[in-house]
Design a protein around this motif. Structure first.
Motif, mmCIF file in Angstrom:
data_model
loop_
_atom_site.group_PDB
_atom_site.id
_atom_site.type_symbol
_atom_site.label_atom_id
_atom_site.label_comp_id
_atom_site.label_asym_id
_atom_site.label_seq_id
_atom_site.Cartn_x
_atom_site.Cartn_y
_atom_site.Cartn_z
ATOM 1 N N ARG A 138 30.124 30.182 40.970
ATOM 2 C CA ARG A 138 29.212 30.890 41.861
ATOM 3 C C ARG A 138 29.077 32.320 41.337
ATOM 4 O O ARG A 138 30.065 33.045 41.235
ATOM 5 N N LEU A 143 26.049 43.950 44.214
ATOM 6 C CA LEU A 143 26.224 44.585 45.522
ATOM 7 C C LEU A 143 25.435 45.900 45.550
ATOM 8 O O LEU A 143 25.141 46.474 44.486
ATOM 9 N N SER A 203 44.878 41.974 48.831
ATOM 10 C CA SER A 203 44.790 40.562 49.197
ATOM 11 C C SER A 203 44.676 39.656 47.967
ATOM 12 O O SER A 203 45.121 38.528 47.982
ATOM 13 N N SER A 204 44.092 40.174 46.894
ATOM 14 C CA SER A 204 43.896 39.290 45.747
ATOM 15 C C SER A 204 45.158 39.145 44.911
ATOM 16 O O SER A 204 45.162 38.490 43.888
ATOM 17 N N ARG A 260 27.783 35.789 42.253
ATOM 18 C CA ARG A 260 27.318 36.491 43.454
ATOM 19 C C ARG A 260 26.206 37.468 43.070
ATOM 20 O O ARG A 260 26.061 37.813 41.889
ATOM 21 N N PRO A 261 25.432 37.940 44.044
ATOM 22 C CA PRO A 261 24.420 38.960 43.705
ATOM 23 C C PRO A 261 25.100 40.297 43.415
ATOM 24 O O PRO A 261 26.253 40.496 43.806
ATOM 25 N N GLN A 320 37.919 37.199 39.762
ATOM 26 C CA GLN A 320 38.498 38.545 39.766
ATOM 27 C C GLN A 320 38.304 39.223 41.127
ATOM 28 O O GLN A 320 37.511 38.749 41.953
ATOM 29 N N THR A 321 38.995 40.294 41.330
ATOM 30 C CA THR A 321 38.869 41.076 42.568
ATOM 31 C C THR A 321 37.397 41.393 42.834
ATOM 32 O O THR A 321 36.697 41.823 41.917
ATOM 33 N N GLY A 322 36.981 41.151 44.056
ATOM 34 C CA GLY A 322 35.619 41.516 44.439
ATOM 35 C C GLY A 322 34.541 40.578 43.924
ATOM 36 O O GLY A 322 33.353 40.885 43.998
ATOM 37 N N SER A 323 34.943 39.382 43.439
ATOM 38 C CA SER A 323 33.923 38.466 42.895
ATOM 39 C C SER A 323 33.344 37.545 43.960
ATOM 40 O O SER A 323 32.412 36.786 43.685
ATOM 41 N N GLY A 324 33.892 37.605 45.175
ATOM 42 C CA GLY A 324 33.314 36.807 46.259
ATOM 43 C C GLY A 324 34.142 35.600 46.659
ATOM 44 O O GLY A 324 33.620 34.701 47.321
ATOM 45 N N LYS A 325 35.414 35.568 46.324
ATOM 46 C CA LYS A 325 36.259 34.410 46.691
ATOM 47 C C LYS A 325 36.370 34.286 48.205
ATOM 48 O O LYS A 325 36.103 33.243 48.770
ATOM 49 N N THR A 326 36.768 35.404 48.840
ATOM 50 C CA THR A 326 36.990 35.341 50.282
ATOM 51 C C THR A 326 35.664 35.084 51.006
ATOM 52 O O THR A 326 35.611 34.290 51.950
ATOM 53 N N PHE A 327 34.610 35.704 50.534
ATOM 54 C CA PHE A 327 33.267 35.477 51.100
ATOM 55 C C PHE A 327 32.941 33.977 51.038
ATOM 56 O O PHE A 327 32.484 33.376 52.001
#
Ligand code: ATP
Length: 606
Positions: free
Chosen positions: A41, A46, A230-231, A43-44, A129-136
């Motif tokens: 995935r 940000l 969190s990551s 992500r767009p 990686q951090t901020g790549s949209g896993k939690t989203f």
């Protein structure tokens, strides 16, 4: 470098537009495993990435080719900047920045839910990686899972339970019980137990979502408490699905896993030693995870070969926790699984290094059958893995008792190999759709089908064995040790262990005297080697300790090899060089040790 990328964003976009991709190689039929998908995935960008002026550096190849392209820009000594490198990563499905979580759910995640409902093991990993949209992505998917589980469309009655745990290094915490520390243990059946983790019954979608929200808020507050992020940990949400109407059915398991990811290079500046150690631990667990995923995918691609594939699930806490997903052994495994990996990618051109790592990892997870995929297994009536759908239905009609199970309902499209992967509960439920078929008949028929497969694997492996090994004449002692009688018949377990002590048995004892140099009263373990009569009073072991100390009158006595703790936590070694004579009076219990080929140590089953 970042400023350079921003300054040359227009030039970069022109170069990418003009880039000529090599045409994608067509995917060979049967070369991929439909029960194991690797997707990406992207992500767009940000709003802050857009406002800084970064262009996108990762792209989904147009035309549904399921390829991710990544281009990097480099400075040129003379002239204008040019594309440095371009990489292409094939995956099973690519979701670009415009794809919604619902689209991802419908395309690849939804089938996991009915599979677990039927008693199978379904797993979704989000990695990146951090901020790549896993939690989203995971939290969006969890909502859709909750909807499917609770909207009443799945057939039959089930009891649902949920637990959410966090793994940070070797330590596990219960995210539904104030982050209480818990233990991960294996029970005597070889099943992994989350000892101390609370399981919460689920009765509605609201229940499920509220538990997820509790868990994610606890995960989010941890960073401030532990100066962590969190990551840096793996979050495992497990939904256990009980089918009480079919006693033989195993519980279905649905895992939704938000994996710890690699950090963006830009975030690594403030690393201290602890943080570096943490990063190493994460890398190790991800590397073991990769080996396990590949190992299990290989087993699933070629189930009839009987080939032993090494799946090192004991090498990390993460994979130990997910033993059900990976273990290919008959004790904990042989359960049909469906797995989906979603590799989340940040498209920003400034982060292509980390995106490349994520995509490379995703690429390594994919196991294709290669040449083996071309090999058509010849039909053999004794080998269900060679049966096509027609043969399956014919066999079902002839072998399922009275009334015969309707093969069109049990296996509308499945081949023999696919039917073997069907969870027991689902198999039985499908049989029960034929009027007049009882649960007992369906359950017996399911085990008959499995037995055929298992007998076939056994005969294959024994014929391989006899081909490989020339016949060797055994001595009387070797015959004794290799004899099946050493294990004894199944009812032997009802006889107190002290009455069935035999060579090879592992016992725990509490030394009442100076036994083999051990402190008095400490708990020890030993493997019984022979009766003590065989050992003289003055014999010493290789460490120089007297073996037969004489000592108290503790009834019959046996020579034992000491079982000693190994360097890995929870692991043991048999110290054949450290021997000791133990009286039956000192022995406390029989112990079952399990050999792990991966670590080459024994582990205690509890
Ligand atoms: N597909 C998407 N569409 C819109 N916004 C997204 C998308 N994916 C992620 N985001 C946004 O990107 C940011 C980072 O996402 P998220 O927190 O899910 O990343 P992460 O990989 O879980 O990070 P960490 O590892 O630090 O927890 C969030 O603000 C999130 O809302």
């Amino acid at each position: 470098m970042e400023q350079f990328l921003i300054d040359n964003a227009d030039r970069y976009e022109e170069l990418v537009q003009a880039f000529n991709h090599k045409p994608a190689a067509p995917v060979k039929a049967g070369s991929t495993n439909p029960d194991f998908l690797v997707s990406t995935r992207i992500r767009p960008l940000l709003p802050d990435e857009i406002s800084q002026g970064f262009p996108e550096g990762v792209f989904s190849r147009p035309g549904g080719a399921n390829i991710v392209d990544l281009h990097e820009l480099k400075k040129s000594v003379r002239g204008l900047p040019c594309l440095n490198q371009s990489f292409s990563y094939p995956v099973d499905r690519v979701f670009g920045p415009d794809s919604t979580t619902k689209q991802i759910y419908d395309a690849i995640i939804q089938p996991l839910v009915p599979w677990a409902w039927g008693g199978g093991v379904s797993t979704m990993f989000a990695y990146g990686q951090t901020g790549s949209g896993k939690t989203f992505t995971v939290s969006g998917l969890e909502e859709h899972v909750a909807e499917t589980l609770m909207d009443g469309t799945l057939e039959g009655e089930r009891k649902l339970y949920m637990s959410v745990i966090e793994l940070a290094g070797q330590t596990a915490f219960d995210l539904l019980n104030s982050r209480k520390q818990i233990s991960i243990l294996e029970d005597s059946q070889g099943n992994t137990q989350l000892a101390g983790a609370q399981e919460h019954p689920l009765t509605s979608k609201a229940d499920l979502l509220s538990l997820i929200s509790t868990a994610s808020s606890l995960r989010k507050t941890a960073p401030t408490l532990k100066n962590d992020s969190s990551s840096r940990s793996h979050a495992i949400c497990r939904i256990r699905i009980e089918n009480r109407s079919i006693p033989a059915a195993e519980d279905g398991l649905l895992y939704l896993i938000d994996l710890a990811g690699s950090e963006a290079a830009r975030d690594k500046s403030a690393h201290d030693a602890a943080r570096m150690r943490e990063a190493r631990e994460i890398n190790t667990s991800l590397s073991v995870l990769k080996d396990c995923i590949r190992g299990r995918a290989m087993v699933d691609l070629d189930p009839g070969s009987g080939k032993k594939v090494h799946v090192p699930f004991r090498q990390s806490t993460l994979t130990k926790t997910l033993k059900h997903v990976f273990d290919p052994s008959p004790v904990g495994g042989l359960r049909g699984g469906k797995t989906v990996v979603v590799a989340c990618v940040n498209p920003c051109l400034a982060d292509t290094q980390a995106s490349r790592n994520t995509l490379r990892y995703a690429e390594l997870l994919r196991v294709t059958a290669g040449r083996a995929g071309k090999k058509v297994q010849e039909y053999d009536e004794k080998r269900p893995v060679t049966w096509g759908n027609g043969e399956v239905r014919e066999w079902v009609g002839k072998n399922s008792g009275t009334p015969p199970v309707d093969g069109n309902v049990l296996a509308p499209t499945e081949s023999g190999a696919q039917l073997l992967r069907l969870p027991v509960g689902e198999f039985v439920e499908r049989c029960l759709k034929t009027p007049g078929v009882t649960k007992e008949q369906a359950t017996a028929f399911q085990s008959k089908f499995w037995q055929l497969h298992v007998d076939n694997l056994r005969s294959q492996s024994s014929s391989q064995h006899s081909k490989e090994k020339p016949e060797v004449k055994l001595t009387r002692m070797e015959r004794l040790y290799s004899s099946a009688d050493i294990e004894g018949p199944p009812h032997a377990r009802d006889v107190p262990f002290k009455e069935r002590i035999r060579p090879g048995m592992v016992v725990s004892y509490r030394s009442v005297g100076k036994t083999g140099g051990a402190q008095m009263g400490t708990e020890q373990m030993g493997v019984v080697l022979s009766r003590a009569d065989a050992v003289g009073e003055r014999v010493r072991d290789l460490t120089g300790v007297q073996v037969n100390h004489g000592g108290e009158n503790l009834g019959e006595r046996y020579l034992c090899a000491m079982v000693v703790p190994a360097i890995l936590p929870g692991a043991y070694d048999v110290g054949l060089w450290m021997q000791v004579v133990v009286g039956v009076g000192e022995m406390e219990a029989e112990v079952v040790l399990e050999w792990d080929v991966a670590t080459r140590y024994y582990y205690l089953t509890v």
